[in-house]
Design a protein around this motif. Sequence first.
Motif, PDB file in Angstrom:
ATOM      1  N   ALA A 183      47.245  98.886  84.797  1.00 48.36           N
ATOM      2  CA  ALA A 183      48.361  99.831  84.906  1.00 48.36           C
ATOM      3  C   ALA A 183      48.930 100.131  83.523  1.00 48.36           C
ATOM      4  CB  ALA A 183      49.442  99.253  85.815  1.00 48.36           C
ATOM      5  N   ALA A 184      49.027  99.093  82.682  1.00 46.53           N
ATOM      6  CA  ALA A 184      49.570  99.290  81.326  1.00 46.53           C
ATOM      7  C   ALA A 184      48.629 100.185  80.517  1.00 46.53           C
ATOM      8  CB  ALA A 184      49.745  97.936  80.635  1.00 46.53           C
ATOM      9  N   ALA A 185      47.299  99.971  80.685  1.00 49.05           N
ATOM     10  CA  ALA A 185      46.338 100.775  79.918  1.00 49.05           C
ATOM     11  C   ALA A 185      46.367 102.239  80.347  1.00 49.05           C
ATOM     12  CB  ALA A 185      44.937 100.198  80.116  1.00 49.05           C
ATOM     13  N   ASN A 186      46.693 102.475  81.635  1.00 49.36           N
ATOM     14  CA  ASN A 186      46.675 103.846  82.146  1.00 49.36           C
ATOM     15  C   ASN A 186      48.033 104.547  82.061  1.00 49.36           C
ATOM     16  OD1 ASN A 186      43.994 103.713  82.797  1.00 49.36           O
ATOM     17  ND2 ASN A 186      44.380 102.802  84.817  1.00 49.36           N
ATOM     18  N   ALA A 187      49.055 103.803  81.624  1.00 47.88           N
ATOM     19  CA  ALA A 187      50.401 104.409  81.576  1.00 47.88           C
ATOM     20  C   ALA A 187      50.424 105.537  80.538  1.00 47.88           C
ATOM     21  CB  ALA A 187      51.416 103.327  81.201  1.00 47.88           C
TER      22      ALA A 187
END
Length: 191
Positions: A183-187
């Motif tokens: 999720a952090a990488a895709n934020a």
Amino acid sequence: MKVLGLSGSLRQGSHNSRLLESASRVLPGDAELEIFDGIRDLPHYDEDIDDIGSPDPAVARLREAIAGADALLFVTPEYNGSIPGALKNAIDWASRPAGKGAVRNKPAVAISASPGQYGGVWAQADLRRVLSIAGARVVDEEFAVSRAHEIREQHDDVLAPDQEGPLAEILEMMIEDARVNAAAANAPLAA
Ligand SMILES: Cc1cc2nc3c(=O)[nH]c(=O)nc-3n(C[C@H](O)[C@H](O)[C@H](O)COP(=O)(O)O)c2cc1C
């Protein structure tokens, strides 16, 4: 969620490799286990070769497999109180280039099995330490199968039914971390 499984044992009939296969049935529903079988093909780590920048195909295969996984499940035998050299060698390759190695930021779990009474706890503690130094996000939980040969005779498996729950809990922690990581990488980037 793709989980890459790596066994530190190269032998046929390994208790640890069998434990790795059995772990797939207690992974959370959205996770799939793929087993990496190329550890025996890796050359000994050599910084001169690594610096040339065109790694041996076996090294490239390892790095690609780890880079493409959301999480890593390691199973290790205990050899003389620590992890086998072949497994340490694989982690060394996967830890470079420094700060950008394939294992960096990968959620990881380390477990072990041994015919001995302690189940390889020293090896898995060393494995957690090595993986952390290499930059992985290691779940700080212990899971060891002691008397692995007896468990296997009794259950035709290294993972006994009463151990499925405890292992599932540890794997869930790793998958939860992988979800947060993804999720952090895709934020979206802040403006
Ligand atoms: C070189 C060597 C050293 C070993 N040292 C240990 C040890 O320190 N602790 C232990 O519990 N078992 C030790 N063992 C026994 C292994 O736990 C046993 O061979 C086990 O089956 C190896 O894991 P595998 O079945 O996944 O191949 C050692 C075995 C070898 C070959």
